[in-house]
Scaffold this active site. Structure first.
Site, short mmCIF file in Angstrom:
data_model
loop_
_atom_site.label_atom_id
_atom_site.label_comp_id
_atom_site.label_asym_id
_atom_site.label_seq_id
_atom_site.Cartn_x
_atom_site.Cartn_y
_atom_site.Cartn_z
N THR A 137 0.46 4.35 0.99
CA THR A 137 1.42 4.25 -0.10
C THR A 137 1.34 5.46 -1.02
O THR A 137 0.24 5.87 -1.42
CB THR A 137 1.16 2.97 -0.91
OG1 THR A 137 1.30 1.85 -0.05
CG2 THR A 137 2.15 2.86 -2.06
N LYS A 162 4.56 5.27 2.88
CA LYS A 162 5.36 4.27 2.17
C LYS A 162 5.62 4.81 0.78
O LYS A 162 4.70 4.87 -0.06
CB LYS A 162 4.61 2.93 2.12
CG LYS A 162 5.40 1.82 1.44
CD LYS A 162 4.64 0.50 1.53
CE LYS A 162 5.40 -0.61 0.85
NZ LYS A 162 4.72 -1.91 0.94
N LYS A 164 6.99 4.70 -2.87
CA LYS A 164 7.41 3.79 -3.93
C LYS A 164 8.53 4.45 -4.74
O LYS A 164 8.40 5.57 -5.24
CB LYS A 164 6.23 3.47 -4.85
CG LYS A 164 5.16 2.61 -4.20
CD LYS A 164 5.65 1.20 -3.94
CE LYS A 164 4.52 0.29 -3.49
NZ LYS A 164 4.99 -1.10 -3.24
N ASP A 192 10.07 1.76 -0.50
CA ASP A 192 9.84 0.45 -1.14
C ASP A 192 10.34 0.51 -2.57
O ASP A 192 9.70 1.11 -3.44
CB ASP A 192 8.36 0.09 -1.10
CG ASP A 192 8.10 -1.33 -1.61
OD1 ASP A 192 9.08 -2.03 -1.95
OD2 ASP A 192 6.93 -1.73 -1.66
N GLU A 220 12.34 -1.38 1.93
CA GLU A 220 11.72 -2.66 1.57
C GLU A 220 12.24 -3.17 0.22
O GLU A 220 12.25 -2.43 -0.75
CB GLU A 220 10.20 -2.49 1.51
CG GLU A 220 9.42 -3.74 1.22
CD GLU A 220 7.92 -3.53 1.33
OE1 GLU A 220 7.17 -4.43 0.93
OE2 GLU A 220 7.51 -2.46 1.83
N ASP A 245 10.64 -8.58 1.23
CA ASP A 245 9.26 -8.77 0.80
C ASP A 245 9.18 -9.87 -0.25
O ASP A 245 8.87 -11.03 0.05
CB ASP A 245 8.67 -7.47 0.27
CG ASP A 245 7.23 -7.61 -0.22
OD1 ASP A 245 6.62 -8.66 0.05
OD2 ASP A 245 6.72 -6.69 -0.87
N LYS A 269 2.57 -11.48 3.46
CA LYS A 269 1.37 -11.23 2.65
C LYS A 269 0.65 -12.55 2.43
O LYS A 269 1.28 -13.54 2.05
CB LYS A 269 1.73 -10.58 1.31
CG LYS A 269 2.31 -9.18 1.43
CD LYS A 269 2.67 -8.61 0.07
CE LYS A 269 3.26 -7.21 0.22
NZ LYS A 269 3.74 -6.67 -1.08
N ASP A 322 0.81 -2.44 6.69
CA ASP A 322 0.74 -1.83 5.35
C ASP A 322 -0.51 -2.37 4.65
O ASP A 322 -0.44 -3.13 3.70
CB ASP A 322 2.01 -2.18 4.56
CG ASP A 322 2.00 -1.62 3.15
OD1 ASP A 322 1.41 -0.55 2.93
OD2 ASP A 322 2.58 -2.28 2.25
#
Length: 364
Positions: A137, A162, A164, A192, A220, A245, A269, A322
């Protein structure tokens, strides 16, 4: 032979991050999680972990401790580890919501169950996989900082980043483009937005990127979790696969979103689902729709990330990993469990989740 649970202890685990973790929803500087320790009359010890993630799960430190101590602990003491399925159903039905404390107990019980049979949990769940590849990330920041962080990640061998985004749509496009120019076309991007865009913003940004970027793997949660129609609009308007998510906490959520055509993939998750049992059910729903899934985590140590890795290894539909939070931590308090080597995650051969010791826990 019966193996009965004799005690449950709670502790606090604090681990600083290498640098602040920033998303469209929050900023985190250290992992501050509740640790669960279950003991049996056979001398086995099972561990679980629950992060207070109020902005996503609604769980805070006080509610996690109260749920575990006051409500869930009495359901466990004296029970046989062999009764795993019944125990997990009772835990789930005895308390609505409170997904993080449920997840902590669920993984500790699965840890004990694996030790009861002397085999790694993933193997008992039917897996032959021992190695996974995670992304890394890149926290939302200035374009310059994100470029530097991305170049360092690629230098360390990460092939999937990933990114953000979601705090400033116009700047997000600058951020993504600058990182692509710096790392080249061979690195896959997962975007994301953490619910930070509205549908029109998401479509506008993704269409522009589709024209120039050949390696966008997915986006995401581009829109707010409750805006299922908005997420469906995005999915139908762009070619980049949409991953749900924060919209998916349960098998029912996954089934609804996939049935309505609002997402191409779902993110599993443990802290959203309430543990391993429910995570496996969400994966089964994804398989029934013929779609793939990602597995991720909140801000957790290697303790609960190990449990997530065993779930990923056991589910063929989980094709995106992830699980980079151990890499974001400045230190590793967990002896045993998975081994993290840059993008490579190796599952151990120890029974259950394979833990030997959890250091730096302040036991209550």
């Amino acid at each position: 032979m019966e193996v009965r649970i004799t005690d449950m202890r709670l502790g606090t685990l604090s681990v600083p991050l290498k640098k602040p973790f920033r998303t469209a929803l929050r900023e985190v500087r250290s992992v501050e999680d509740i640790v669960v320790r279950l003991e049996t009359d056979a001398g086995h010890v099972g561990y679980g972990e629950a992060p207070p993630t109020a902005v996503i799960t609604g769980d805070i430190r006080g509610s996690i401790v109260a749920a575990l101590e006051d409500h869930l602990k009495p359901l466990l003491l004296g029970r046989d580890v062999e009764d795993l399925d019944d125990l997990l159903r009772r835990l789930d039905k005895s308390l609505v919501h409170n997904s993080s404390p449920k997840a902590a107990l669920d993984m500790a019980l699965h840890d004990l169950w694996g030790q009861r049979y002397g085999a790694p949990l993933a193997r008992l769940l039917g897996s032959g996989r021992r190695e996974l590849e995670t992304d890394l990330t890149i926290s939302v920041d200035t374009p310059e900082v994100m470029v530097a962080d991305s170049l360092e990640a690629v230098r360390r061998g990460f092939r999937i980043l990933k990114l953000k985004v979601g705090k400033n749509p116009a700047l997000d496009l600058v951020r993504i483009t600058a990182i692509r120019d710096a790392v080249g076309p061979g690195v896959a991007f997962r975007l994301d937005a953490n619910q930070g865009w509205n549908p029109k913003e998401a479509v506008r940004i993704l269409r522009k990127l589709e024209e120039t970027d050949p390696n966008l793997e997915l986006v995401e949660q581009p829109v707010p979790a409750e805006d299922i129609e908005g997420m469906k609009l995005v999915r139908n308007a762009v070619s980049v696969p949409v991953l749900a998510d924060e919209s998916v906490y349960s098998p029912r959520d996954a089934a609804r979103i996939l049935a309505e055509g609002a997402a191409d993939l779902v993110n599993i998750k443990l802290m959203k689902s309430g543990g391993i049992r429910r995570a496996l059910q969400i994966a089964a729903v994804a398989e029934s729709f013929g779609v793939e899934a990602m597995i991720g985590s909140m801000m957790e140590t290697k303790l609960s990330v190990t449990a997530a890795a065993h779930v990923a290894a056991a589910c063929p539909c989980i094709t995106r990993i992830d699980l980079d939070t151990p890499d974001l931590c400045a230190e590793d308090p967990v002896e045993g469990g998975i081994t993290c080597d840059g993008p490579r995650i190796l599952l151990g051969e120890g029974p259950g989740l394979g833990f030997r010791e959890i250091r730096n826990v302040v036991w209550h």
